[in-house]
Design a protein around this motif. Structure first.
Motif, PDB file in Angstrom:
ATOM      1  N   ILE A 275      62.882  60.349  23.006  1.00 34.94           N
ATOM      2  CA  ILE A 275      62.226  59.051  22.793  1.00 34.94           C
ATOM      3  C   ILE A 275      60.809  59.330  22.315  1.00 34.94           C
ATOM      4  N   CYS A 371      59.336  52.796  17.905  1.00 35.43           N
ATOM      5  CA  CYS A 371      59.867  54.012  18.522  1.00 35.43           C
ATOM      6  C   CYS A 371      61.076  54.494  17.749  1.00 35.43           C
ATOM      7  N   THR A 373      64.623  57.016  18.613  1.00 30.38           N
ATOM      8  CA  THR A 373      65.418  57.683  19.630  1.00 30.38           C
ATOM      9  C   THR A 373      66.767  58.039  19.045  1.00 30.38           C
ATOM     10  N   TRP A 384      61.821  53.544  27.283  1.00 26.41           N
ATOM     11  CA  TRP A 384      60.632  53.524  26.429  1.00 26.41           C
ATOM     12  C   TRP A 384      59.664  52.418  26.856  1.00 26.41           C
TER      13      TRP A 384
END
Length: 451
Positions: A275, A371, A373, A384
């Protein structure tokens, strides 16, 4: 004198064609027992003319038969192998630059006249990504060397005007266009080969001149270049991608979780995803000013292409702000005496200028964070948010809604360079229906606003 020679040639052709017709008529008038026993069939007038002009026909018929493997029999036990089969035969073990060069050498030694060189070059251009030589200039020059030299050069302006040997010139242009697609700059050897093959005024030579004019101009024009060789580490690739999307030098990328493999008590092997998130100080300030009664949304995945690699990212955003909240704070005119913070200029407008602009404006809400991932399910994104809450306490008081699409399961490469596994995003859970009292309350509020 030249007119007399042309007249004699026409008379000879007329005599030759007349003899052919007389010969065919004589063969048809003769009985079957008198005809010579030959493998040629004289049942039609066309085949008789073909026998008269071109010699004996092939004993197996007008065309060589083909087998199930794509080869064609030529009559004496040999077989003509197609160009794709040639690549598969020579490069059985490993597909490298050495084996690709070996295939080219085999084709050059097979026939001194280099018959079928156009089909071979087209097949080689198609097979280059499989061998990993699509960005090698030496291989492109070696393919240009397959063309026969000083054969397709126009001798006068008429041949040049009527596109002398168009099939070969199109093949040469296609080779240069593939070089342009992969960003390969031609060199002096490429120019010498093109002059020897197609001459100074051929279409491939003009394509070469355009490449040499435009490539240096656009080589360093992009202010945000992507490296030619991307990193194979997914965490580093996520950092680079997020920094490229953010476009803010003050944005900070944080690794919330590194990928690792864990074994549970039952002996099951579990892969924990990575992450990586990014957030700028301006985004933190916007999130701190967000109204806690309004939810924020987790949306994604959204694709991002870096050359031939595709990665996916998620964003944390809110609804568009009302018009009252969009109004900026009044500025202080005495804050800066050197440079004015606002200018009210009344520029003269022409009579033809329009006051109204036909532009579709879409109001987008503020983006608070992003983000990446390797497993984009709701549980991973919740991790997160938990890590993001340490620097943004507002997230603990704001409801979060997930709007996740069913993302792809694998990250594909467009050049056939393989793929690495991606995550499978589950369907979002259905939101609970609002109660009857809440619906009536919303209707009352909307009626009051209308009044």
């Amino acid at each position: 004198m030249n007119g007399t020679r042309c007249l004699l040639r026409v008379q000879n052709l007329w005599v030759l064609s007349t003899s052919a017709h007389q010969y065919a008529a004589l063969l048809q008038s003769m009985p079957a027992a008198v005809l010579p026993k030959a493998p040629v069939q004289y049942d039609t007038h066309r085949k008789a003319l073909r026998q008269f002009h071109g010699g004996p026909a092939h004993p197996q018929g007008p065309g060589p038969p083909g087998d199930s493997e794509g080869r064609r029999d030529v009559g004496d036990g040999r077989s003509v192998v197609t160009q794709d089969d040639l690549f598969e035969r020579v490069a059985r073990d490993a597909k490298t630059k050495a084996t690709f060069s070996k295939v080219v050498d085999v084709f050059l030694k097979r026939d001194k006249r280099r018959r079928g060189h156009v089909e071979f070059i087209y097949a080689a251009l198609k097979k280059m990504p499989e061998f990993g030589v699509e960005r090698d200039l030496a291989v492109y020059n070696k393919l240009l060397d397959v063309f026969p030299k000083e054969v397709f050069v126009p001798r006068n302006y008429i041949q040049r005007m009527f596109n002398h040997y168009p099939r070969q010139q199109e093949c040469g242009v296609q080779l240069l266009e593939q070089m342009e697609t992969y960003g390969i700059m031609p060199n002096v050897e490429t120019k010498v080969l093109l002059v020897q093959i197609f001459g100074e005024k051929g279409h491939p030579m003009r394509k070469y001149q355009r490449l040499m004019y435009w490539f240096p101009k656009f080589k360093h024009l992009n202010p945000f270049p992507v490296p030619r060789q991307l990193t194979t580490d997914p965490v580093d690739l996520a950092r680079f991608s997020l920094a490229r999307i953010a476009g803010d030098l003050d944005a900070k990328a944080t690794v919330f979780q590194m990928p690792y493999t864990d074994i549970t008590e039952s002996g099951e092997e579990i892969t924990v995803p990575y992450i990586v998130g990014i957030q700028s100080p301006d985004q933190m300030e916007l999130l701190a000013k967000h109204n806690p009664s309004k939810p924020v949304f987790m949306e994604g995945p959204f694709p991002l292409w870096l050359r031939t690699t595709c990665v996916y990212y998620y964003i944390l955003r809110a609804d568009p702000l009302p018009l009252e909240e969009k109004m900026e704070e009044p500025y202080d005119p005495e804050r800066c005496f050197d440079y004015p913070l606002q200018l009210n200029l009344e520029l003269e407008r022409d009579l033809g200028d329009e006051e109204d602009f036909d532009v579709d404006r879409v109001d987008e809400g503020p983006v608070f964070a992003m983000c990446m991932t390797s497993q984009g399910d709701q549980a991973t994104l919740n991790q997160w948010l938990s890590g993001l809450q340490q620097s943004n306490p507002m997230l603990g008081r704001v409801p979060t809604l997930f709007r996740l699409d069913a993302g792809p399961r694998e990250l594909q490469r467009s050049d056939g360079g393989g793929s690495r596994p991606h995550r499978e995003t589950p369907e979002p859970e259905p939101e609970p229906e609002p109660e009857r009292e809440d619906i009536e309350e919303e209707r009352r509020q909307s009626r009051g606003m209308k009044q």
